[in-house]
Motif scaffolding. Structure first.
Motif, PDB file in Angstrom:
ATOM      1  N   ILE A 114      34.871  43.766  47.665  1.00 54.07           N
ATOM      2  CA  ILE A 114      35.807  44.901  47.597  1.00 54.07           C
ATOM      3  C   ILE A 114      35.369  45.949  46.581  1.00 54.07           C
ATOM      4  CG2 ILE A 114      38.201  45.589  47.208  1.00 54.07           C
ATOM      5  CD1 ILE A 114      39.075  42.759  47.894  1.00 54.07           C
ATOM      6  N   ARG A 167      36.249  38.347  32.575  1.00 57.16           N
ATOM      7  CA  ARG A 167      35.515  38.112  31.319  1.00 57.16           C
ATOM      8  C   ARG A 167      36.415  38.291  30.102  1.00 57.16           C
ATOM      9  NH1 ARG A 167      31.948  43.744  30.994  1.00 57.16           N
ATOM     10  NH2 ARG A 167      33.816  45.060  30.936  1.00 57.16           N
ATOM     11  N   ASP A 168      37.663  38.770  30.314  1.00 63.19           N
ATOM     12  CA  ASP A 168      38.559  39.050  29.193  1.00 63.19           C
ATOM     13  C   ASP A 168      39.694  38.025  29.197  1.00 63.19           C
ATOM     14  OD1 ASP A 168      40.665  40.010  27.617  1.00 63.19           O
ATOM     15  OD2 ASP A 168      40.046  42.094  27.904  1.00 63.19           O
ATOM     16  N   ARG A 215      42.868  51.453  29.737  1.00 66.95           N
ATOM     17  CA  ARG A 215      43.150  50.432  30.756  1.00 66.95           C
ATOM     18  C   ARG A 215      44.305  50.865  31.644  1.00 66.95           C
ATOM     19  NH1 ARG A 215      40.791  45.883  30.711  1.00 66.95           N
ATOM     20  NH2 ARG A 215      39.568  45.109  28.966  1.00 66.95           N
ATOM     21  N   SER A 230      35.426  44.916  52.597  1.00 70.72           N
ATOM     22  CA  SER A 230      36.689  45.544  52.978  1.00 70.72           C
ATOM     23  C   SER A 230      36.790  46.897  52.307  1.00 70.72           C
ATOM     24  CB  SER A 230      37.867  44.653  52.560  1.00 70.72           C
ATOM     25  OG  SER A 230      39.081  45.204  53.021  1.00 70.72           O
ATOM     26  N   SER A 288      43.673  47.526  48.271  1.00 76.20           N
ATOM     27  CA  SER A 288      42.358  46.881  48.381  1.00 76.20           C
ATOM     28  C   SER A 288      42.492  45.392  48.693  1.00 76.20           C
ATOM     29  CB  SER A 288      41.550  47.096  47.092  1.00 76.20           C
ATOM     30  OG  SER A 288      42.102  46.363  46.005  1.00 76.20           O
ATOM     31  N   TYR A 337      35.753  41.795  43.153  1.00 73.79           N
ATOM     32  CA  TYR A 337      35.734  43.168  42.623  1.00 73.79           C
ATOM     33  C   TYR A 337      34.497  43.446  41.779  1.00 73.79           C
ATOM     34  CZ  TYR A 337      40.429  43.654  44.329  1.00 73.79           C
ATOM     35  OH  TYR A 337      41.498  43.748  45.178  1.00 73.79           O
ATOM     36  N   LEU A 338      33.608  42.453  41.641  1.00 77.17           N
ATOM     37  CA  LEU A 338      32.520  42.567  40.673  1.00 77.17           C
ATOM     38  C   LEU A 338      31.177  42.918  41.283  1.00 77.17           C
ATOM     39  CD1 LEU A 338      33.404  39.446  38.484  1.00 77.17           C
ATOM     40  CD2 LEU A 338      33.967  41.842  38.067  1.00 77.17           C
ATOM     41  N   ARG A 348      46.379  53.061  34.308  1.00 74.88           N
ATOM     42  CA  ARG A 348      46.044  53.941  35.428  1.00 74.88           C
ATOM     43  C   ARG A 348      46.700  55.295  35.181  1.00 74.88           C
ATOM     44  NH1 ARG A 348      43.664  52.790  40.044  1.00 74.88           N
ATOM     45  NH2 ARG A 348      42.264  52.003  38.456  1.00 74.88           N
ATOM     46  N   ASN A 370      46.735  52.578  45.951  1.00 76.90           N
ATOM     47  CA  ASN A 370      45.320  52.394  46.285  1.00 76.90           C
ATOM     48  C   ASN A 370      44.747  51.068  45.770  1.00 76.90           C
ATOM     49  OD1 ASN A 370      42.316  52.892  45.049  1.00 76.90           O
ATOM     50  ND2 ASN A 370      42.489  53.599  47.160  1.00 76.90           N
ATOM     51  N   PRO A 389      39.094  54.826  39.789  1.00 79.43           N
ATOM     52  CA  PRO A 389      37.620  54.829  39.819  1.00 79.43           C
ATOM     53  C   PRO A 389      37.092  55.446  41.121  1.00 79.43           C
ATOM     54  CG  PRO A 389      38.416  52.685  39.087  1.00 79.43           C
ATOM     55  CD  PRO A 389      39.630  53.469  39.513  1.00 79.43           C
ATOM     56  N   SER A 406      32.588  46.911  42.987  1.00 77.93           N
ATOM     57  CA  SER A 406      31.254  46.622  42.445  1.00 77.93           C
ATOM     58  C   SER A 406      31.171  47.104  41.002  1.00 77.93           C
ATOM     59  CB  SER A 406      30.187  47.279  43.316  1.00 77.93           C
ATOM     60  OG  SER A 406      30.511  48.632  43.547  1.00 77.93           O
ATOM     61  N   THR A 426      40.879  41.371  35.932  1.00 79.23           N
ATOM     62  CA  THR A 426      41.467  42.004  34.745  1.00 79.23           C
ATOM     63  C   THR A 426      41.649  43.513  34.872  1.00 79.23           C
ATOM     64  OG1 THR A 426      39.267  42.120  33.762  1.00 79.23           O
ATOM     65  CG2 THR A 426      40.639  40.224  33.164  1.00 79.23           C
ATOM     66  N   GLY A 427      41.185  44.128  35.949  1.00 82.35           N
ATOM     67  CA  GLY A 427      41.394  45.564  36.135  1.00 82.35           C
ATOM     68  C   GLY A 427      42.676  45.827  36.911  1.00 82.35           C
ATOM     69  N   ASN A 428      42.914  47.090  37.241  1.00 80.31           N
ATOM     70  CA  ASN A 428      44.123  47.428  38.002  1.00 80.31           C
ATOM     71  C   ASN A 428      44.126  46.763  39.371  1.00 80.31           C
ATOM     72  OD1 ASN A 428      45.893  49.615  36.612  1.00 80.31           O
ATOM     73  ND2 ASN A 428      43.790  50.208  36.167  1.00 80.31           N
ATOM     74  N   ALA A 429      43.025  46.897  40.117  1.00 80.66           N
ATOM     75  CA  ALA A 429      42.987  46.336  41.471  1.00 80.66           C
ATOM     76  C   ALA A 429      42.963  44.807  41.435  1.00 80.66           C
ATOM     77  CB  ALA A 429      41.767  46.876  42.222  1.00 80.66           C
TER      78      ALA A 429
END
Ligand SMILES: NC(=O)c1ccc[n+]([C@@H]2O[C@H](COP(=O)([O-])OP(=O)(O)OC[C@H]3O[C@@H](n4cnc5c(N)ncnc54)[C@H](OP(=O)(O)O)[C@@H]3O)[C@@H](O)[C@H]2O)c1
Length: 312
Positions: free
Chosen positions: A231, A167-168, A305, A256, A120, A202-203, A307, A116, A41, A233, A143-146
């Motif tokens: 970290i 949320r998942d 989903r 950060s 984070s 992360y949100l 990377r 990367n 992203p 958004s 739930t994301g990569n980071a």
């Protein structure tokens, strides 16, 4: 000439085309054969001209980091400075001081995919929150990569109890956290976070304000320090933070990222993190895509989903 992904207009996908060969301009620089460059992203916002570090320079070869081989045969993970000549090319110029030699049997695609997003949380916990072994961590947006890597990193850095919120529910169940909580269950979120020391966020946006409303009133002790590290958004660039949260408990909100953490501090952490990633201790779902298919990869990155990692 060499092949590269080239952005000529912000908002349009990069095109696979011929560009001039890069040359090392200063001592301490080297031209590397690029083996893998992740489409994160962060890189998408760089290519859209919307990242806070964007210089507005066009044309632009995107890619902020990658794995490449230097003329001496060494395999290196490199971080690029804010440059219009990025990693999504057959070759790029790296500052040797902003790169680290990685084990020769490392998987370049996995390394490029993980460094990367894992950095984070690694930097946030080591340099911003200064996590001590035995402390506990809440990952907001796990739930994301980071966020998924943040759960793994928190453990590797001594986190004794890790809570994953998102949320998942399906993906939360696979996160490997001690406790998983759905974001819209304020009661469960507040209970799970009543004694955490660090939040990795992360949100931002509305979910962060809602999480503060859920967590702050349910703290076990008002005077237990709570370091909330901003970290990412993905839920919005701005958040209506309730003012009372900062008065009611010992809450410290810090960020950060590039700027709030000095580049030499980030570089100093690369070696330790690369060793963890090369050993397979930190993983994410990664998929290699030929650089020649960069346009299709750009579209796919918006929905997959995995990377995606471009391979020249
Ligand atoms: N500061 C740094 O050093 C640094 C470094 C790397 C990344 N980041 C930032 O971290 C963020 C995440 O990056 P990433 O690589 O993990 O991205 P990613 O792999 O695309 O994951 C983002 C995840 O966010 C979740 N999500 C999106 N909107 C949400 C919402 N409203 N509520 C809850 N979850 C939501 C989605 O999961 P579900 O669909 O499962 O809900 C999605 O899987 C980005 O903002 C990125 O820029 C910062």
């Amino acid at each position: 000439m060499m092949k590269a992904a080239l952005v000529t207009e912000f908002g349009a996908s990069p095109r696979y085309q011929d560009v001039e060969e890069p040359t090392a301009a200063r001592p301490g620089q080297a031209v590397v054969d690029v083996l893998a460059a992740a489409l994160s992203p962060r890189v998408r916002s760089q290519a859209a001209g919307s990242h806070y570090t964007s210089t507005g320079e066009l044309p632009l070869i995107p890619g902020i980091d990658g794995v490449g081989r230097t003329p001496d045969g060494a395999l290196r993970y490199f971080l690029l400075p804010d440059t219009a000549k990025g990693a999504m090319a057959e070759r790029t110029v790296v500052d040797l001081q902003r790169s680290v030699v990685v084990p020769p049997d490392s998987d370049p695609v996995q390394l490029a995919a993980v460094m990367n997003p894992a950095m984070s949380s690694w930097i946030a916990l080591r340099r911003r929150a200064r996590l001590h072994a035995g402390q506990s961590v809440l990952v907001l947006g796990a739930t994301g990569n980071a966020g998924g890597l943040a759960v793994q990193v928190a453990r590797r850095l001594g986190g004794a109890h890790v809570v994953a919120a998102g949320r998942d529910s399906g993906r939360l169940a696979d996160s490997g956290a001690d406790v998983v909580v759905e974001l819209d269950d304020a009661e469960a979120l507040g209970r799970a976070a009543s004694e955490v020391d660090v939040v990795l966020d992360y949100l931002w946006g509305r979910p962060t304000a809602d999480a503060l409303r859920a967590v702050v009133p349910r703290r076990a002790r008002d005077d237990q320090p709570l370091t909330w590290v901003q970290i990412g958004s993905v839920a919005g660039p701005e958040s209506p933070i309730p003012s009372a949260a900062l008065r009611a408990v010992d809450l410290r909100i810090v960020g950060s990222g590039q700027g709030s953490v000095r580049t030499d501090t980030i570089v100093a952490e690369l070696s330790d993190l690369a060793v963890e990633v090369a050993s397979g201790a930190l993983v994410t779902a990664a998929r290699a895509v030929p650089l020649s298919r960069v346009e299709q990869a750009w579209d796919e990155a918006a929905t997959t989903r995995d990377r995606l990692v471009l391979v020249p």
